[in-house]
Write a protein that holds these residues in place. Structure first.
Motif, PDB file in Angstrom:
ATOM      1  N   UNK A  62       0.882  -1.157   0.000  1.00 16.56           N
ATOM      2  CA  UNK A  62       0.000   0.000   0.000  1.00 16.56           C
ATOM      3  C   UNK A  62       0.923   1.211   0.000  1.00 16.56           C
ATOM      4  N   UNK A  63       1.016   1.857  -1.155  1.00 14.52           N
ATOM      5  CA  UNK A  63       1.966   2.953  -1.351  1.00 14.52           C
ATOM      6  C   UNK A  63       1.227   4.283  -1.274  1.00 14.52           C
ATOM      7  N   UNK A  64       1.683   5.151  -0.395  1.00 10.44           N
ATOM      8  CA  UNK A  64       1.067   6.461  -0.206  1.00 10.44           C
ATOM      9  C   UNK A  64       1.599   7.456  -1.243  1.00 10.44           C
ATOM     10  N   UNK A  65       0.891   8.557  -1.455  1.00 11.32           N
ATOM     11  CA  UNK A  65       1.337   9.539  -2.451  1.00 11.32           C
ATOM     12  C   UNK A  65       2.750  10.067  -2.228  1.00 11.32           C
ATOM     13  N   UNK A  66       3.215  10.102  -0.980  1.00  7.36           N
ATOM     14  CA  UNK A  66       4.559  10.620  -0.703  1.00  7.36           C
ATOM     15  C   UNK A  66       5.653   9.575  -0.873  1.00  7.36           C
ATOM     16  N   UNK A  67       5.267   8.352  -1.302  1.00  7.00           N
ATOM     17  CA  UNK A  67       6.251   7.301  -1.547  1.00  7.00           C
ATOM     18  C   UNK A  67       6.463   6.351  -0.392  1.00  7.00           C
ATOM     19  N   UNK A  68       5.990   6.703   0.792  1.00 12.75           N
ATOM     20  CA  UNK A  68       6.064   5.758   1.911  1.00 12.75           C
ATOM     21  C   UNK A  68       5.097   4.609   1.655  1.00 12.75           C
ATOM     22  N   UNK A  69       5.276   3.498   2.352  1.00 11.24           N
ATOM     23  CA  UNK A  69       4.430   2.344   2.067  1.00 11.24           C
ATOM     24  C   UNK A  69       4.308   1.434   3.282  1.00 11.24           C
TER      25      UNK A  69
ATOM     26  N   UNK B 164       0.218 -11.242  10.333  1.00  7.88           N
ATOM     27  CA  UNK B 164      -0.506 -10.094  10.883  1.00  7.88           C
ATOM     28  C   UNK B 164      -1.333  -9.389   9.827  1.00  7.88           C
ATOM     29  N   UNK B 165      -2.522  -8.981  10.210  1.00 10.95           N
ATOM     30  CA  UNK B 165      -3.387  -8.191   9.356  1.00 10.95           C
ATOM     31  C   UNK B 165      -2.890  -6.743   9.349  1.00 10.95           C
ATOM     32  N   UNK B 166      -3.125  -6.062   8.256  1.00  6.11           N
ATOM     33  CA  UNK B 166      -2.720  -4.666   8.118  1.00  6.11           C
ATOM     34  C   UNK B 166      -3.952  -3.767   8.121  1.00  6.11           C
ATOM     35  N   UNK B 167      -3.905  -2.719   8.936  1.00 13.14           N
ATOM     36  CA  UNK B 167      -4.914  -1.669   8.889  1.00 13.14           C
ATOM     37  C   UNK B 167      -4.207  -0.368   8.510  1.00 13.14           C
ATOM     38  N   UNK B 168      -4.619   0.216   7.404  1.00 12.98           N
ATOM     39  CA  UNK B 168      -4.016   1.444   6.894  1.00 12.98           C
ATOM     40  C   UNK B 168      -4.943   2.615   7.192  1.00 12.98           C
TER      41      UNK B 168
ATOM     42  N   UNK C  86      -9.751   7.530   6.486  1.00 14.06           N
ATOM     43  CA  UNK C  86     -10.376   6.218   6.302  1.00 14.06           C
ATOM     44  C   UNK C  86      -9.482   5.138   6.887  1.00 14.06           C
ATOM     45  N   UNK C  87     -10.092   4.152   7.508  1.00 17.41           N
ATOM     46  CA  UNK C  87      -9.378   2.951   7.938  1.00 17.41           C
ATOM     47  C   UNK C  87      -9.622   1.862   6.893  1.00 17.41           C
ATOM     48  N   UNK C  88      -8.516   1.323   6.369  1.00 16.42           N
ATOM     49  CA  UNK C  88      -8.587   0.384   5.255  1.00 16.42           C
ATOM     50  C   UNK C  88      -7.900  -0.918   5.632  1.00 16.42           C
ATOM     51  N   UNK C  89      -8.551  -2.041   5.328  1.00 19.40           N
ATOM     52  CA  UNK C  89      -7.988  -3.377   5.580  1.00 19.40           C
ATOM     53  C   UNK C  89      -7.799  -4.081   4.244  1.00 19.40           C
ATOM     54  N   UNK C  90      -6.566  -4.130   3.717  1.00 21.08           N
ATOM     55  CA  UNK C  90      -6.315  -4.801   2.436  1.00 21.08           C
ATOM     56  C   UNK C  90      -5.910  -6.267   2.632  1.00 21.08           C
TER      57      UNK C  90
ATOM     58  N   UNK D  35     -13.240   0.982   7.683  1.00 20.32           N
ATOM     59  CA  UNK D  35     -14.272   1.517   6.798  1.00 20.32           C
ATOM     60  C   UNK D  35     -14.317   0.826   5.442  1.00 20.32           C
ATOM     61  N   UNK D  36     -13.181   0.263   5.037  1.00 17.87           N
ATOM     62  CA  UNK D  36     -13.065  -0.329   3.709  1.00 17.87           C
ATOM     63  C   UNK D  36     -12.236  -1.603   3.774  1.00 17.87           C
ATOM     64  N   UNK D  37     -12.794  -2.671   3.224  1.00 19.62           N
ATOM     65  CA  UNK D  37     -12.132  -3.963   3.117  1.00 19.62           C
ATOM     66  C   UNK D  37     -11.821  -4.187   1.639  1.00 19.62           C
ATOM     67  N   UNK D  38     -10.564  -4.514   1.341  1.00 22.85           N
ATOM     68  CA  UNK D  38     -10.137  -4.705  -0.049  1.00 22.85           C
ATOM     69  C   UNK D  38      -9.593  -6.117  -0.239  1.00 22.85           C
ATOM     70  N   UNK D  39     -10.002  -6.750  -1.336  1.00 20.68           N
ATOM     71  CA  UNK D  39      -9.402  -8.018  -1.746  1.00 20.68           C
ATOM     72  C   UNK D  39      -8.844  -7.860  -3.154  1.00 20.68           C
TER      73      UNK D  39
END
Length: 259
Positions: free
Chosen positions: A98-105, A128-132, A137-141, A160-164
């Protein structure tokens, strides 16, 4: 806090074991997206297809694909996510970035490796599960086969958002459709599944069915599309919060902990 999360779903006919061709394809698709996009979602193993040829295809974490994802994130001022074959400490991982606009991930290693395809014999399972947290927004990919295990996705943190991201074959696409909708309903969250199309080098056929569901299980995309496409949708935080306030189902969840 952003009330809307403008999200792009990219369904593609992945070129088998050809990272350069796949990155080139997605570059064109991403550059064509709207300027106000916030989050771009790619399929599982989006540079290679679902290959067990990890010794040939694996990249190090700071390899070409992560560099490319950073370039795309910067270009669109948006987050980019999808999974890649990675090698680390003499092991292979099906790793989501999960790469953020500033390049961190941030990263998530697929917890449930797909034994039917012997993925477990090639790739080490994550734990471990990741919550971003992104734009309020809280995102679980999660990744593909994880979809079959509802306890791992159980919403105990008010995400708030679950991604597969997935390479889910057409012969079991009915399960894909049903489980994506179920995960949205039971977790009172948006749920997005981004799949691929076409045929892979092992002879498996994929027919997409990329979709997004709201917290009541309503499909907010065009279901059953089987061709490659890029679709932009707006996720609405206000709708989510108002629905959870009216229907307090998450408060009644069973109390247990996954170990």
């Amino acid at each position: 806090m952003a009330q809307k999360l403008n999200t792009a779903l990219l369904q593609a006919n992945l070129k088998w074991e050809d990272p350069q061709a796949n990155r080139s394809f997605f570059s064109k698709e991403i550059k064509a997206l709207s300027e106000d996009i916030d989050l771009i979602i790619l399929p599982e193993m989006f540079t290679t297809g679902f290959s067990m040829n990890a010794s040939k295809l694996a990249e190090k974490t700071d390899g070409l694909t992560l560099q490319w994802m950073r370039e795309m994130a910067k270009l669109k001022d948006a987050a980019v996510t999808g999974s890649v074959i990675i090698t680390e400490n003499d092991k292979f991982y099906n790793r989501l970035f999960f790469v953020f606009p500033d390049g961190s991930f941030k990263t998530y290693d697929k917890r449930h490796t797909f034994t039917l395809a012997k993925e477990d014999q090639t790739y080490s399972a994550g734990r471990d599960r990741l919550i971003v947290e992104f734009k309020g927004w809280k995102i679980c990919p999660l990744i593909c086969y994880d979809l079959r295990f509802p306890v791992f996705a159980r919403n105990t943190v008010e995400y708030d958002l679950l991604i597969y991201v997935a390479n889910w074959p057409s012969k079991r696409v009915a399960a894909w459709d049903a489980l994506l909708k179920a995960r949205a309903i039971e977790n009172m969250s948006y749920c997005i599944g981004v799949n691929r199309t076409g045929n892979d080098g092992d002879g498996y056929k994929y027919n997409g069915h990329t979709a997004a569901y709201d917290c009541l299980g309503e499909n907010i995309t065009e279901l059953d599309r089987e061709e490659p496409f890029a679709e932009e949708i707006a996720l609405d935080k206000k709708h989510l919060e108002e629905t959870r306030s009216d229907l307090k189902f998450l408060q009644d969840r069973d109390q247990f902990t996954l170990k």
